[in-house]
Design an enzyme around this catalytic site. Structure first.
Site, PDB file in Angstrom:
ATOM      1  N   HIS A  24      40.627  43.002  30.170  1.00 45.99           N
ATOM      2  CA  HIS A  24      39.661  44.066  30.487  1.00 45.99           C
ATOM      3  C   HIS A  24      40.091  44.915  31.693  1.00 45.99           C
ATOM      4  O   HIS A  24      40.151  46.144  31.600  1.00 45.99           O
ATOM      5  CB  HIS A  24      38.281  43.467  30.777  1.00 45.99           C
TER       6      HIS A  24
ATOM      7  N   LEU B 111      26.375  61.337  40.086  1.00 44.64           N
ATOM      8  CA  LEU B 111      26.011  61.557  38.678  1.00 44.64           C
ATOM      9  C   LEU B 111      25.571  60.209  38.113  1.00 44.64           C
ATOM     10  O   LEU B 111      26.404  59.351  37.789  1.00 44.64           O
ATOM     11  CB  LEU B 111      27.217  62.090  37.890  1.00 44.64           C
TER      12      LEU B 111
END
Ligand code: BG6
Length: 482
Positions: free
Chosen positions: A248, A397
């Protein structure tokens, strides 16, 4: 999109992965109309002798879709698409029966225009991959005259080190061509991981900054606030480096560090990822900190003397023009103080600082993969008010605020849809896998041989203090404010 009969075969249908991830992802795709019932049939295959209804009842509780207008009706209709076949993973009989059932379904749908497609999802331990692949190849390949395909999806762990992974790859490679093999790394299905390519190559202002001249260090961090309960047996054989870092986090590193691909074609993207992996220098022992949480060995499935790390910080160094000298600090741990996965790109100090603000912190660009997907940029601004003092603030954001009402798809949902569409962009290619194992195998062997020992850490802590010291030594400056 292709049409025609689609058979999805979940092998290991009664196991945990199938129940928790594969069937729920298929259900979500069904609810969104990606698995039209007049084309699709789903087969569960496993050794346990149970009925269709037994399987349906086992997975029913895991099927949740908050986007569905009539959830319980959808669940019932979806479950009706599922049929169960039982058989062994290495005997002809079960697979012949499976083929018979798939063919029966294909014939019943023969009025359907187009070809027949067979997707085999191996939700199984890798030890049975070779025999299962042999059986599929021998008995269950798509035989339609109208074309179509047979594809197989495999899950990690793909081996335990370079040799075992290469052996597995050759065994499967003799039976299937690379375009038929989909090696899942579910991190590649996460929204913000997929966004990395867009972020880096569609935004002018990152282009000139994304290099050794401006970036001091990059951290890629995975934390979980729970231990290995219930999976101790599996985990103890693999450890945190094989479980999280070698796959990962390394995949994330590739997307952060790679050069711009020639195009968005899967092969072009994967070519660039392989180049990054091949440029990683051998890991130095002094740039590794291992940890094991206290209480890990209390698990009855874990041996009392286990040396397996449940935490690791490893610094990777990429030997190329863009990244020479920039440490990539990969950190992963179980039973820590929080659950979080994020990328932190820390910029160098501003030369000739006239504000004397650098003690407050550096510019840092943070991409939070989970939970609550977000990106924020830490920057220095004037403290609002009459004087000229400075303060650290953020351009922020947050997906939850910015994309209210938009549901972010689950990684598995996206990736399974890709396998049906034949898009290998977000899957690991064989040479990529090999290069990933090449990086970690010498370190893993030293750990397996007991040459490196994990440091104990408290459950619910940040991990061993030595790991923070290593990051600081590599140049990471802890900033405050967010
Ligand atoms: C899996 C690991 O691949 O990823 C688990 O085997 C880990 O140990 C899991 O818990 C984490 O996935 P996610 O999507 O919850 O971050």
């Amino acid at each position: 999109p292709e049409t025609g009969c689609l058979s999805i075969i979940v092998l290991g249908a009664s196991g945990d992965l199938a129940k928790k991830k594969t069937f729920p992802a298929l259900f979500n795709l069904y609810c969104q109309g990606f698995l039209p019932p007049d084309e699709v049939h789903i087969f569960g295959y496993a050794r346990t002798k149970i009925s269709d209804d037994d399987l349906r009842n086992r997975i029913r509780g895991y099927l949740v879709n908050d986007r569905s207008a009539s959830p319980s009706e959808d669940v019932s209709k979806f479950l009706q698409l599922i049929q169960y076949v039982s058989g062994s993973y290495d005997g002809a009989e079960g697979f012949q029966l499976l083929d018979k059932e798939i063919t029966k379904h294909e014939i019943s749908k023969s009025s359907q225009e187009g070809s027949s497609r067979r997707l085999f999802y191996l939700a199984l331990p890798p030890s049975v991959y070779p025999s299962v692949c042999r059986m599929i190849r021998k008995y269950c390949m798509n035989k339609s005259d109208l074309g179509g395909w047979t594809r197989i999806v495999v899950e990690k762990p793909f081996g335990k080190d370079l040799d075992s992974a290469e052996q597995l790859s050759s065994q499967i490679g003799e039976l299937f061509d690379e375009p038929q093999i989909y090696r899942i790394d579910h991190y590649l299905g996460k929204e913000l991981v997929q966004n990395l390519l867009v972020l880096r190559f569609a935004n002018r202002f990152f282009l000139p900054l994304w290099n050794r001249d401006n970036i001091d260090n990059v951290q890629i961090v995975f934390r979980e606030d729970f231990g290995t309960e219930g999976r101790g047996g599996y985990f103890d054989e693999y450890g945190i480096i094989r479980d999280i870092i070698q796959n990962h986090l390394l995949q994330v590193l590739c997307l952060v560090a790679m050069e711009k691909p020639v195009s968005l074609k899967p092969e072009h993207i994967r070519d660039e990822k392989v180049k990054v992996l091949q440029s990683v220098l051998p890991i130095k022992d002094e740039e590794v900190v291992l940890g094991q949480y206290e209480g890990y060995r209390d698990d009855p499935t874990v041996p009392n003397h286990s040396n397996t790390p449940t935490f690791a910080t490893v610094i990777l160094r990429i030997h190329n023009e863009r990244w020479e000298g920039v440490p990539f600090i990969l950190k992963a741990g179980k039973a820590l103080n929080s659950r979080k996965a994020e990328i932190r790109v820390q910029f160098k100090d501003v030369p000739g600082d006239i504000f004397k603000c650098q003690k407050q912190g550096r510019n840092e660009f943070v991409i939070r993969l989970q939970p609550s997907e977000a990106m924020y940029m830490k920057l220095t601004v004037k403290q609002p008010g009459l004087d000229m003092s400075t303060v650290q603030s953020e351009l922020d954001l947050s997906y939850r605020q910015r994309y209210q009402g938009v549901t972010i798809p689950e990684a598995y949902e996206r990736l399974i849809l890709d396998t049906i569409r034949g898009d290998q962009q977000h899957f690991v290619r064989r040479d990529e896998l090999k290069a990933a194992w090449e990086i970690f195998t010498p370190l893993l062997h030293r750990i397996d041989n007991g040459e490196m020992k994990p440091i104990p850490y408290r459950t619910g802590s940040r991990g061993p203090a030595e790991a923070d010291e290593l990051s600081a030594k590599a140049g990471y400056v802890q900033t405050h404010g967010y």
